[in-house]
Design a protein around this motif. Sequence first.
Motif, PDB file in Angstrom:
ATOM      1  N   HIS A  38      22.835  13.492  26.586  1.00  0.00           N
ATOM      2  CA  HIS A  38      22.304  14.662  24.788  1.00  0.00           C
ATOM      3  C   HIS A  38      22.799  14.104  23.258  1.00  0.00           C
ATOM      4  O   HIS A  38      24.066  12.951  23.396  1.00  0.00           O
ATOM      5  N   LYS A  39      22.407  14.183  22.667  1.00  0.00           N
ATOM      6  CA  LYS A  39      22.531  14.477  21.418  1.00  0.00           C
ATOM      7  C   LYS A  39      23.932  14.007  20.691  1.00  0.00           C
ATOM      8  O   LYS A  39      24.535  13.164  20.416  1.00  0.00           O
ATOM      9  N   GLY A  40      24.807  15.454  21.524  1.00  0.00           N
ATOM     10  CA  GLY A  40      25.691  15.196  21.325  1.00  0.00           C
ATOM     11  C   GLY A  40      27.251  13.985  21.499  1.00  0.00           C
ATOM     12  O   GLY A  40      28.361  13.647  21.020  1.00  0.00           O
ATOM     13  N   ASP A  41      27.040  13.530  22.354  1.00  0.00           N
ATOM     14  CA  ASP A  41      26.846  12.557  22.681  1.00  0.00           C
ATOM     15  C   ASP A  41      27.222  11.138  21.938  1.00  0.00           C
ATOM     16  O   ASP A  41      28.087   9.963  22.307  1.00  0.00           O
ATOM     17  N   PHE A  42      26.489  10.714  20.794  1.00  0.00           N
ATOM     18  CA  PHE A  42      26.359   9.572  20.057  1.00  0.00           C
ATOM     19  C   PHE A  42      26.594   9.819  18.771  1.00  0.00           C
ATOM     20  O   PHE A  42      26.473   9.401  17.465  1.00  0.00           O
ATOM     21  N   GLY A  43      27.396  11.373  18.306  1.00  0.00           N
ATOM     22  CA  GLY A  43      27.840  11.636  17.209  1.00  0.00           C
ATOM     23  C   GLY A  43      27.254  12.352  16.140  1.00  0.00           C
ATOM     24  O   GLY A  43      26.146  12.696  16.331  1.00  0.00           O
ATOM     25  N   GLY A  86      21.018   4.886  15.837  1.00  0.00           N
ATOM     26  CA  GLY A  86      21.570   5.638  16.901  1.00  0.00           C
ATOM     27  C   GLY A  86      22.579   6.413  16.237  1.00  0.00           C
ATOM     28  O   GLY A  86      23.182   7.601  17.991  1.00  0.00           O
ATOM     29  N   ALA A  87      22.937   7.146  15.757  1.00  0.00           N
ATOM     30  CA  ALA A  87      23.989   8.727  15.540  1.00  0.00           C
ATOM     31  C   ALA A  87      22.516   9.577  16.418  1.00  0.00           C
ATOM     32  O   ALA A  87      21.025   9.517  16.013  1.00  0.00           O
ATOM     33  N   GLY A  88      23.267  10.448  17.082  1.00  0.00           N
ATOM     34  CA  GLY A  88      23.257  11.882  17.551  1.00  0.00           C
ATOM     35  C   GLY A  88      22.429  12.490  16.496  1.00  0.00           C
ATOM     36  O   GLY A  88      21.186  12.830  17.045  1.00  0.00           O
ATOM     37  N   ARG A  89      23.281  12.659  15.905  1.00  0.00           N
ATOM     38  CA  ARG A  89      22.593  14.082  15.112  1.00  0.00           C
ATOM     39  C   ARG A  89      22.639  13.082  13.220  1.00  0.00           C
ATOM     40  O   ARG A  89      24.106  12.836  13.225  1.00  0.00           O
ATOM     41  N   VAL A  90      22.382  13.417  12.590  1.00  0.00           N
ATOM     42  CA  VAL A  90      22.562  13.200  10.814  1.00  0.00           C
ATOM     43  C   VAL A  90      22.458  14.840   9.800  1.00  0.00           C
ATOM     44  O   VAL A  90      21.143  15.460   9.769  1.00  0.00           O
ATOM     45  N   ILE A 136      23.867   2.634   7.982  1.00  0.00           N
ATOM     46  CA  ILE A 136      23.871   2.258   9.294  1.00  0.00           C
ATOM     47  C   ILE A 136      26.163   2.222   9.309  1.00  0.00           C
ATOM     48  O   ILE A 136      25.177   2.598  10.769  1.00  0.00           O
ATOM     49  N   ILE A 137      26.643   1.455   8.779  1.00  0.00           N
ATOM     50  CA  ILE A 137      28.087   1.807   9.155  1.00  0.00           C
ATOM     51  C   ILE A 137      28.428   2.856   9.358  1.00  0.00           C
ATOM     52  O   ILE A 137      29.157   2.946  10.140  1.00  0.00           O
ATOM     53  N   VAL A 138      28.216   3.870   8.632  1.00  0.00           N
ATOM     54  CA  VAL A 138      28.848   5.690   9.363  1.00  0.00           C
ATOM     55  C   VAL A 138      27.568   6.129  10.101  1.00  0.00           C
ATOM     56  O   VAL A 138      28.599   6.713  11.523  1.00  0.00           O
ATOM     57  N   GLY A 139      26.303   5.371  10.640  1.00  0.00           N
ATOM     58  CA  GLY A 139      25.601   5.993  11.653  1.00  0.00           C
ATOM     59  C   GLY A 139      26.854   5.036  13.422  1.00  0.00           C
ATOM     60  O   GLY A 139      26.558   6.057  14.382  1.00  0.00           O
ATOM     61  N   LEU A 140      27.199   4.159  13.031  1.00  0.00           N
ATOM     62  CA  LEU A 140      28.183   3.259  14.152  1.00  0.00           C
ATOM     63  C   LEU A 140      29.183   3.936  14.046  1.00  0.00           C
ATOM     64  O   LEU A 140      29.925   4.260  15.299  1.00  0.00           O
ATOM     65  N   LEU A 141      30.167   4.374  13.105  1.00  0.00           N
ATOM     66  CA  LEU A 141      31.566   5.361  13.002  1.00  0.00           C
ATOM     67  C   LEU A 141      31.567   6.537  13.479  1.00  0.00           C
ATOM     68  O   LEU A 141      31.759   6.722  14.815  1.00  0.00           O
TER      69      LEU A 141
END
Length: 615
Positions: A243-248, A272-276, A567-572
């Motif tokens: 689920h989205k919570g698995d991807f930060g 790929g960040a689960g939520r922003v 991009i970087i914060v999404g990966l982090l």
Amino acid sequence: MKPLYISSKDLDLAAVNKGLTELVLQENAAVALARKIRKNVPKNSRILAICGSGNNAADAIAALRMLQGSYKCEVMLTKENLNQNAQTQLNIAINYGVTTTTKFYESKNYAAFVDGVFGSGLKGEVPPEIALLFDRINRLDTFKLSVDTPSGIDEEGRVRGAAFCADATVSMGVLKLGLFSDMAKDFVGKVSVANLGVESALFGEGDKFKVDKFGEKHGKQKCDFLLESEDLIRPKRNFKNCHKGDFGHAFVVCGEMDGAANLASLSALRVGAGRVSMVFCDEFDSTAVQSQKEKSKELAVREKTANVVKSTGGFGDSAKNFEFSTDKNANFIDINDSSVSEVKFENGFDESFGGGFNSGGFGAGFSSGFGGGVGFVEIDRGVAGVEISSERGDGLNGARGRKEGASSVDSEKDAAKSGGEGGKKSGVVREPKSISVMKKRSFEGATAVSVGSGLGSAEFDLASVANLPCVLDADVFYKKEILAFLDKKDTILTPHPKEFAALLGVSTREVVENRFSLARKFSREHKAVLVLKGANPLIAYAGVLYVAHTGTPVLAKGGSGDVLTGIIVGLLAQGYSPLEAALNGVLMHIEAARAFKGNDFSMTPEDLVECLRFV
């Protein structure tokens, strides 16, 4: 990754100590140069090698000796006193018909030039007469080849007044760091490495040479690293039961300029960040902190609701039959609750975001783009409603619709009524530009935060994110509060040269001319990961430099840096280490730009976000 060295002098000496003579090294260097000429220049053409007095001259002269017979070869000497190796090679070349000259004549119609004037150890400026010679040759439409490094470029990659502009450079034994500086980018052409008798890896480190995937472990010989496209590690979703919570959960702070923060937010989603979520400086509530007990309770509610959704195969037309919790701490409530003022479909992206609702319909007024897919509806109370997309758009500015019977907000009309502009005045509600980005008043639940994109002169307390993994960009480098973050291991700094200069208290010119040494020094003294933007972005960590050399001019556009931050914060947020997020973020940024199909002047930041789909 490929290893980069400041100089190969010590490596040459080590090879000689292991039994390879200097003449053997030069013969192998000459073979590589001659091969490059044969590949690019027709036979029977006239070739001129411009030579100084050192080993680069010796390599160039030996190459002409190998080419003589198939080509008409001449050597132009810029100095009278040659070192022993160069003199030996010249004597042999003359014996085989290579001629010499001390003057350059354009009328001879040379088809190729070989540059062996200066090495990378050049000190001081290029002499005026040599600078004039380079200028004349650089203007000619002929093949130009440099030995080891284009003459006029030093170990740091600085152009010393003038430089030979090569179509190709053959670096001897190993790759040199200076070849990949911003200033050298327009002079080196296509760079390759000559095998001097042993493989580059052995030449650089002997049998102890080993490169870690992220360069954090390497042999005794200190080196830096060249990043390449194949080094990119893309986010993976290996498990179907997720689920989205698995991807930060990435948070983006928005200050004066909404556009920059929106670009960063959308980029975080794309990678790929689960939520922003976005936090607006003028609406930030520093006291909005939940206790650990309240956090646990909310997570339990989320998990319970998610399990219900998964077990039934989605909401679909039967959504009204669900008994949603109306607990004040829960985010999942009855869709018909009259107190609901905003409905946000977080997972209702189009297919370009890797998700989306399947056909089926979810209440009256929605198109077939929404419905019985997996995903939930997140509710924010007390915030003015935003329009809900009813058509499948491009994820950036797609068509908008609204839930039947729900009100919508026209931000421009509201701004006009309140006398405001751009959402800065009192009474004006500012919203993220995408329905897939949430609006928050605190950093509760954040796994990574970016601060700086569009911050401007807005007031923001950096201490509020001191305990979170951070990406710091743009205007934040002009605030003294950033000093507290320099020794945070989970902080990534992404300045351009002017911002880095402000941080160091030096001139922008000093940063441009000494970016390698300054970045290395900074990374040795501080624990944060540094991403120094430029034509060839570099990442510095623990005294080691990682250089990305495949960048393109299409990125020279306002907003590109905000996309990189996102991009970087999404990966982090997804669990990449700070170094991994920086390395892969820079590579994804470059690959997205290279995927753009259009004129190099026409790409917009929105195009760049869209191209992240193809990385």
